[in-house]
Design an enzyme around this catalytic site. Structure first.
Site, mmCIF file in Angstrom:
data_model
loop_
_atom_site.group_PDB
_atom_site.id
_atom_site.type_symbol
_atom_site.label_atom_id
_atom_site.label_comp_id
_atom_site.label_asym_id
_atom_site.label_seq_id
_atom_site.Cartn_x
_atom_site.Cartn_y
_atom_site.Cartn_z
ATOM 1 C CD GLU A 145 19.336 24.288 -67.222
ATOM 2 O OE1 GLU A 145 18.670 23.187 -67.393
ATOM 3 O OE2 GLU A 145 18.434 24.900 -68.624
ATOM 4 C CB CYS B 52 14.717 22.025 -68.527
ATOM 5 S SG CYS B 52 15.386 23.767 -67.993
#
Length: 463
Positions: A240, A274
């Site tokens: 990720e 993110c």
């Protein structure tokens, strides 16, 4: 560090409060040889975890959630001091981590294998644990993103080797104590979970290259993620990674709703998420109004001490990162960007910064991980092309009241997630989460992580 049920206390590495810049604790930093020995020890417990009854897995996960709830305020304060996360946002992370462990407990009991139709055979599948999961976790959500790796690993019967970020490891140490208590309560050998602190290039690298580790679950930068893909060999990997997440505002959008959502999506945890807003593409016909509203909202955000209840934007994780962001903003201005707000730094604090730029500006290609937002005036015909032009593909968002346009954009945006009428920051812990291109491999979200952390075995019985 916590290895094979034993705590090892050394003062090898400083942990810095990113707001005060004071050393708040010294922790052990494993050598490569020590990390290798820890993995050797962890391997002994693979059969223990594989054969751990479903009920015990469920009880352990629920007990971890219960303990986190009991320590909610304590853990939130550690997040504020250790990671620089404003206290009101830290409480949200703790609450989410409770839910993540509970979700894993739910899916332990809901798991179903599959029977395959056949004329003259009984064919069915079962999921088996991969073995040892190397969980490498980041500084920005050290509790909940650890939960997203540890909880599904326990649920699927895997041994865990956990390497937290050296920039914010303290809440992970507290989580390890909680896991220790849960394992003791249900008479499970403590060596099934191990916490390895130290430098990423030493401990993290050993976890990645060690042949006894069966899977890497990593959250962090795309640069490190790319290195992992080259070094991991035949291990399963779930990555990720980062993104420059485009948020699109069409001319028919509800501007109040869009501005409020984008302020939150841009500046929560100083943009160190993110899926934070990476750039805003706004229809040129409404750009003046949108920019005025957005800048005015950003102006009144409170910047300062994460422990202050009024703080909206705390420090970046380090002075070094803040200095780098400052240079990127200067380059963006040199490239023709118009500074509308901010651009100021005070040690690790970086004030909310908004620039108007063109599509080729450095800010539209660079993940700053900071409260820095580039805005591009454009038209509907160009928006998808601009959004898809980055090398990333994590999250995107579109604001519109036209259902047909929203579906058109959703179909054509090359991203792991498309959010409609909220910012790219939206994530729910039970949904599949991950990116395409340089934003990652595989999916998180407890149910989906459990699939990543297990292997399908097909069993065929002749009649």
């Amino acid at each position: 560090m916590f290895i094979d049920g034993k705590w090892i206390n050394r003062e090898d590495m400083d942990v810095i409060n990113p707001y005060s810049l004071e050393v708040i604790k010294k922790i052990p930093a494993l050598s490569r040889e020590e990390a290798k020995e820890a993995i050797d020890t962890a391997e002994k417990y693979k059969e223990v975890m594989k054969n751990l009854p479903i009920t015990k897995r469920y009880n352990i996960l629920m007990n971890i959630a219960k303990q986190i709830k009991e320590k909610k305020e304590e853990l939130a304060k550690i997040l504020a001091i250790d990671a620089g996360k404003p206290i009101k946002q830290a409480r949200v992370e703790v609450e989410r981590s409770i839910g993540t462990f509970k979700l894993a407990a739910f899916y332990v009991k809901e798991h179903r294998d599959e029977v395959i139709p056949s004329d003259d055979r009984l064919i069915f599948t079962r999921r088996e644990p991969v073995g040892i999961v190397g969980a490498i976790t980041p500084f920005n959500f050290p509790l909940n993103l650890s939960a997203h790796k540890i909880a599904p690993a326990i649920a699927t019967g895997n041994v865990i080797v956990h390497h937290p970020s050296s920039k914010a490891p303290l809440v992970c140490i507290e989580l390890a104590k909680i896991i220790e208590n849960a394992l003791k309560k249900y008479n499970v050998p403590l060596g099934v979970y191990n916490l390895l602190t130290g430098a990423g290039e030493v401990v993290g690298d050993e976890i990645v290259v060690n042949e006894k580790v069966n899977m890497i679950s990593f959250t962090g930068s795309s640069k490190v993620g790319e290195l992992i893909t080259k070094k991991a060999g035949f291990k399963k990997i779930a990555l990720e990674l980062g993104g420059v997440n485009p948020n699109i505002v069409l001319k028919d959008a509800d501007l109040n709703k869009a501005v409020n959502a984008l302020i939150k999506g841009s500046f929560i945890y100083a943009g160190q998420v993110c899926i934070s807003v990476g750039m805003i593409l706004v229809d040129e016909s409404i750009a003046d109004k949108f920019i005025e509203m957005f800048v005015n909202k950003a102006k009144v955000l409170n910047v300062g001490n994460p422990l202050d209840e009024k703080t909206d934007v705390g420090p970046l994780i380090s002075v070094e990162h803040a200095e780098w962001v400052e240079k990127v903003v200067e380059k963006a201005i040199d490239e023709g960007g118009k500074l509308l707000l901010g651009g100021k730094r005070d040690k690790a604090l970086f004030y909310p910064t908004i620039l108007e730029v063109d599509r080729d500006n450095i800010l539209c290609k660079t993940e700053t991980f900071a409260p820095v937002i580039p805005i591009i005036r454009t038209n509907e015909e160009e928006m998808i092309d601009i959004a898809n032009s980055t090398e990333y593909g994590l999250h995107s968002a579109i604001f519109t009241n036209d259902i047909n346009k929203s579906l058109k954009f959703a179909e054509n945006l090359e991203f792991g997630g498309v959010v409609i009428n909220d910012s790219s920051l939206f994530r729910q812990d039970n949904m599949p989460f991950g990116g395409v291109k340089k934003s990652g491999l595989g999916r998180e979200g407890v149910k989906y992580a459990m699939e990543e952390m297990s292997n399908i075995k097909t069993i065929i019985i002749s009649k």
